[in-house]
Design a protein around this motif. Structure first.
Motif, PDB file in Angstrom:
ATOM      1  N   GLU A  25       0.834  -1.212   0.000  1.00 45.80           N
ATOM      2  CA  GLU A  25       0.000   0.000   0.000  1.00 45.80           C
ATOM      3  C   GLU A  25       0.866   1.258   0.000  1.00 45.80           C
ATOM      4  O   GLU A  25       1.946   1.290   0.596  1.00 45.80           O
ATOM      5  CB  GLU A  25      -0.936  -0.015   1.208  1.00 45.80           C
ATOM      6  N   SER A  26       0.359   2.304  -0.648  1.00 50.34           N
ATOM      7  CA  SER A  26       1.186   3.499  -0.856  1.00 50.34           C
ATOM      8  C   SER A  26       0.342   4.766  -0.833  1.00 50.34           C
ATOM      9  O   SER A  26       0.315   5.537  -1.797  1.00 50.34           O
ATOM     10  CB  SER A  26       1.943   3.385  -2.181  1.00 50.34           C
ATOM     11  N   TYR A  27      -0.349   4.968   0.261  1.00 46.61           N
ATOM     12  CA  TYR A  27      -1.166   6.177   0.445  1.00 46.61           C
ATOM     13  C   TYR A  27      -0.279   7.415   0.408  1.00 46.61           C
ATOM     14  O   TYR A  27       0.717   7.504   1.130  1.00 46.61           O
ATOM     15  CB  TYR A  27      -1.895   6.065   1.777  1.00 46.61           C
ATOM     16  N   SER A  28      -0.632   8.380  -0.416  1.00 50.26           N
ATOM     17  CA  SER A  28       0.222   9.552  -0.651  1.00 50.26           C
ATOM     18  C   SER A  28       0.641  10.263   0.630  1.00 50.26           C
ATOM     19  O   SER A  28       1.784  10.721   0.753  1.00 50.26           O
ATOM     20  CB  SER A  28      -0.497  10.558  -1.557  1.00 50.26           C
ATOM     21  N   ALA A  29      -0.274  10.359   1.594  1.00 52.56           N
ATOM     22  CA  ALA A  29       0.005  11.123   2.810  1.00 52.56           C
ATOM     23  C   ALA A  29       0.917  10.390   3.783  1.00 52.56           C
ATOM     24  O   ALA A  29       1.430  11.005   4.727  1.00 52.56           O
ATOM     25  CB  ALA A  29      -1.309  11.484   3.512  1.00 52.56           C
ATOM     26  N   ASP A  30       1.134   9.108   3.576  1.00 55.78           N
ATOM     27  CA  ASP A  30       1.975   8.306   4.465  1.00 55.78           C
ATOM     28  C   ASP A  30       3.340   8.121   3.806  1.00 55.78           C
ATOM     29  O   ASP A  30       3.547   7.214   3.002  1.00 55.78           O
ATOM     30  CB  ASP A  30       1.310   6.948   4.725  1.00 55.78           C
ATOM     31  N   HIS A  31       4.283   8.978   4.143  1.00 59.11           N
ATOM     32  CA  HIS A  31       5.575   8.963   3.465  1.00 59.11           C
ATOM     33  C   HIS A  31       6.361   7.690   3.728  1.00 59.11           C
ATOM     34  O   HIS A  31       7.154   7.253   2.882  1.00 59.11           O
ATOM     35  CB  HIS A  31       6.390  10.191   3.873  1.00 59.11           C
ATOM     36  N   GLY A  34       5.179   7.819 -14.605  1.00 56.46           N
ATOM     37  CA  GLY A  34       4.112   7.194 -13.841  1.00 56.46           C
ATOM     38  C   GLY A  34       4.223   7.581 -12.381  1.00 56.46           C
ATOM     39  O   GLY A  34       5.137   8.309 -11.995  1.00 56.46           O
ATOM     40  N   HIS A  35       3.292   7.087 -11.579  1.00 56.45           N
ATOM     41  CA  HIS A  35       3.368   7.337 -10.133  1.00 56.45           C
ATOM     42  C   HIS A  35       2.981   6.075  -9.395  1.00 56.45           C
ATOM     43  O   HIS A  35       2.191   5.253  -9.892  1.00 56.45           O
ATOM     44  CB  HIS A  35       2.480   8.516  -9.706  1.00 56.45           C
ATOM     45  N   HIS A  36       3.550   5.908  -8.202  1.00 58.73           N
ATOM     46  CA  HIS A  36       3.246   4.711  -7.410  1.00 58.73           C
ATOM     47  C   HIS A  36       2.429   5.028  -6.171  1.00 58.73           C
ATOM     48  O   HIS A  36       2.041   4.113  -5.431  1.00 58.73           O
ATOM     49  CB  HIS A  36       4.534   3.976  -7.033  1.00 58.73           C
ATOM     50  N   ASP A  37       2.144   6.293  -5.895  1.00 61.40           N
ATOM     51  CA  ASP A  37       1.275   6.622  -4.762  1.00 61.40           C
ATOM     52  C   ASP A  37      -0.188   6.456  -5.166  1.00 61.40           C
ATOM     53  O   ASP A  37      -0.533   6.491  -6.352  1.00 61.40           O
ATOM     54  CB  ASP A  37       1.539   8.043  -4.263  1.00 61.40           C
ATOM     55  N   THR A  38      -1.046   6.261  -4.174  1.00 64.68           N
ATOM     56  CA  THR A  38      -2.477   6.099  -4.427  1.00 64.68           C
ATOM     57  C   THR A  38      -3.279   6.953  -3.445  1.00 64.68           C
ATOM     58  O   THR A  38      -2.746   7.479  -2.465  1.00 64.68           O
ATOM     59  CB  THR A  38      -2.930   4.625  -4.258  1.00 64.68           C
ATOM     60  N   VAL A  39      -4.571   7.044  -3.700  1.00 68.38           N
ATOM     61  CA  VAL A  39      -5.470   7.793  -2.815  1.00 68.38           C
ATOM     62  C   VAL A  39      -6.010   6.923  -1.683  1.00 68.38           C
ATOM     63  O   VAL A  39      -6.743   7.427  -0.828  1.00 68.38           O
ATOM     64  CB  VAL A  39      -6.663   8.369  -3.606  1.00 68.38           C
ATOM     65  N   TRP A  40      -5.647   5.640  -1.673  1.00 74.31           N
ATOM     66  CA  TRP A  40      -6.259   4.695  -0.733  1.00 74.31           C
ATOM     67  C   TRP A  40      -5.502   4.678   0.596  1.00 74.31           C
ATOM     68  O   TRP A  40      -4.322   4.344   0.636  1.00 74.31           O
ATOM     69  CB  TRP A  40      -6.255   3.301  -1.334  1.00 74.31           C
ATOM     70  N   PRO A  41      -6.154   5.001   1.713  1.00 78.79           N
ATOM     71  CA  PRO A  41      -5.489   4.973   3.023  1.00 78.79           C
ATOM     72  C   PRO A  41      -4.973   3.584   3.377  1.00 78.79           C
ATOM     73  O   PRO A  41      -5.511   2.570   2.919  1.00 78.79           O
ATOM     74  CB  PRO A  41      -6.596   5.426   3.991  1.00 78.79           C
ATOM     75  N   ILE A  42      -3.948   3.555   4.220  1.00 78.15           N
ATOM     76  CA  ILE A  42      -3.387   2.286   4.668  1.00 78.15           C
ATOM     77  C   ILE A  42      -4.487   1.473   5.373  1.00 78.15           C
ATOM     78  O   ILE A  42      -5.234   1.989   6.198  1.00 78.15           O
ATOM     79  CB  ILE A  42      -2.201   2.521   5.623  1.00 78.15           C
TER      80      ILE A  42
END
Length: 361
Positions: free
Chosen positions: A12-18, A64-72
């Motif tokens: 998982e890779s939620y954008s806000a969780d660095h 491309g990007h590997h972050d997502t909008v989905w929370p951990i």
């Protein structure tokens, strides 16, 4: 390809969780190294982790990007699965399948000379730490291919609206709402006038520069207690524009807003975030893609124009690099519960990308 997709989706890779984004970047780097045969540069900017491969002087940029909008924890409610040719899981469509297709496309080429790959970790939140990386590489390249998910039915994205974000703050004066409301300056009432003025701005811009501009008030707040005249009100405004002239005109008109009540004051913050990706930036690359698709026996690709959502393709086109977007997954449901990818489309989309890159190396 499905095994590689599972590897990316289940990290998982939620954008806000660095920290999560850093873990995901490590997985992306390992997968890319295995398929491309080269070690990437890992770039950490203000805590956000990006991954870049460069094979000689860059001529073709893949983004491309590997972050997502989905929370951990979203894997608990939206687990990875493949059933009846449909892959599901957080970020599978936007845009981890696009990364897998990209890696496998490049792995099939006899040489990667002239290819540069950038996989960023903050696209979903505006590319604040990666925009300069994207733009600097795009300035050096003859073409940029963006692995964002496709439009309906697999359509490529030949234009995207520009994006601007604004904050409107109204400053008034508090007073007791029951005893002496006349002594206050009601910031909420003033904000209501400003919302109506913003609607008029959209009408004006569309009249003078052509249709397609939207000015949308989103988050709003006012006041401190139920029995006090609000001394402050705040509004967020989302703007989408089809072209540079509309973006400039909208910016000028929003900054020219003035209080309806002369006793109140306004503060305008923000501005353009992503320039438009205009059709002229993609028309030659789209024609090439259609020709390649025909030679590969694929159905006509089709195109989606004036897409409302922004991508890093806005930035590559904004610095003058010919750009073709939407080369990633075919499916539906970006950011939604029904997010999914049609797995049978992944190999042909990968072959299409490989031929596109090969034609421009």
């Amino acid at each position: 390809m499905l095994a590689d997709l599972e590897e990316l989706v289940t990290c998982e890779s939620y954008s806000a969780d660095h920290t999560a984004v850093a873990r995901s970047a490590h997985v992306v780097a390992e997968q890319g190294t295995r398929l491309l045969g080269g070690q990437p540069h890992t770039l950490v900017v203000d805590g956000v982790t990006h991954v870049r491969w460069t094979f000689g002087p860059p001529r073709v940029l893949l983004v491309g990007h590997h972050d997502t909008v989905w929370p951990i924890g979203s894997l608990t409610t939206h687990p990875w699965s493949v059933e009846d040719g449909v892959a599901r899981g957080p970020g599978v469509f936007d845009m981890k399948a696009g990364l897998v297709q990209m890696f496998h496309a490049l792995a099939s080429l006899p040489s990667l000379d002239g290819v540069c790959v950038l996989v960023t970790g903050d696209e979903e939140v505006g590319s604040g730490t990666s925009r300069h990386l994207v733009e600097d590489l795009a300035r050096q390249c003859a073409a940029a291919f963006v692995l964002e998910p496709s439009g309906p039915g697999g359509a490529l994205k030949t234009s995207r609206k520009g994006v601007s974000f604004y904050g409107v703050t109204v400053l008034g004066r508090a007073a007791h709402a029951g005893l002496e409301p006349e002594k206050g300056i009601n910031a909420a009432t003033e904000l209501a006038h400003q919302i109506l003025a913003l609607r008029q701005i959209a009408d004006t811009v569309n009249e003078h520069t052509g249709p397609g501009t939207t000015v949308t008030p989103t988050l709003a707040s006012a006041g401190s207690t139920a029995n006090t005249v609000p001394a402050r009100a705040d509004l967020s405004v989302d703007v989408r524009v089809p072209g540079a002239a509309a973006q400039d005109t909208t910016d000028r008109l929003i900054r020219a807003l003035r209080p309806h009540d002369p006793r109140a004051s306004l503060r305008i913050t923000g501005g353009p975030n992503r320039p438009p990706l205009e059709t002229t930036a993609s028309e030659k690359l789209f024609a090439l893609a259609e020709d390649i698709a025909a030679r590969l026996g694929m159905a006509p690709l089709g195109h989606a124009a004036a897409v409302g959502g922004g991508s890093d393709g806005n930035y590559t086109a904004g610095v003058g690099c010919p750009t073709l977007d939407g080369l990633g997954a075919v499916g539906d449901g970006a950011h939604a519960d029904h997010e999914h990818v049609l797995t049978a489309t992944m190999p042909p989309r990968s072959r299409l990308l490989a031929h596109l890159v090969g034609a421009l190396q």
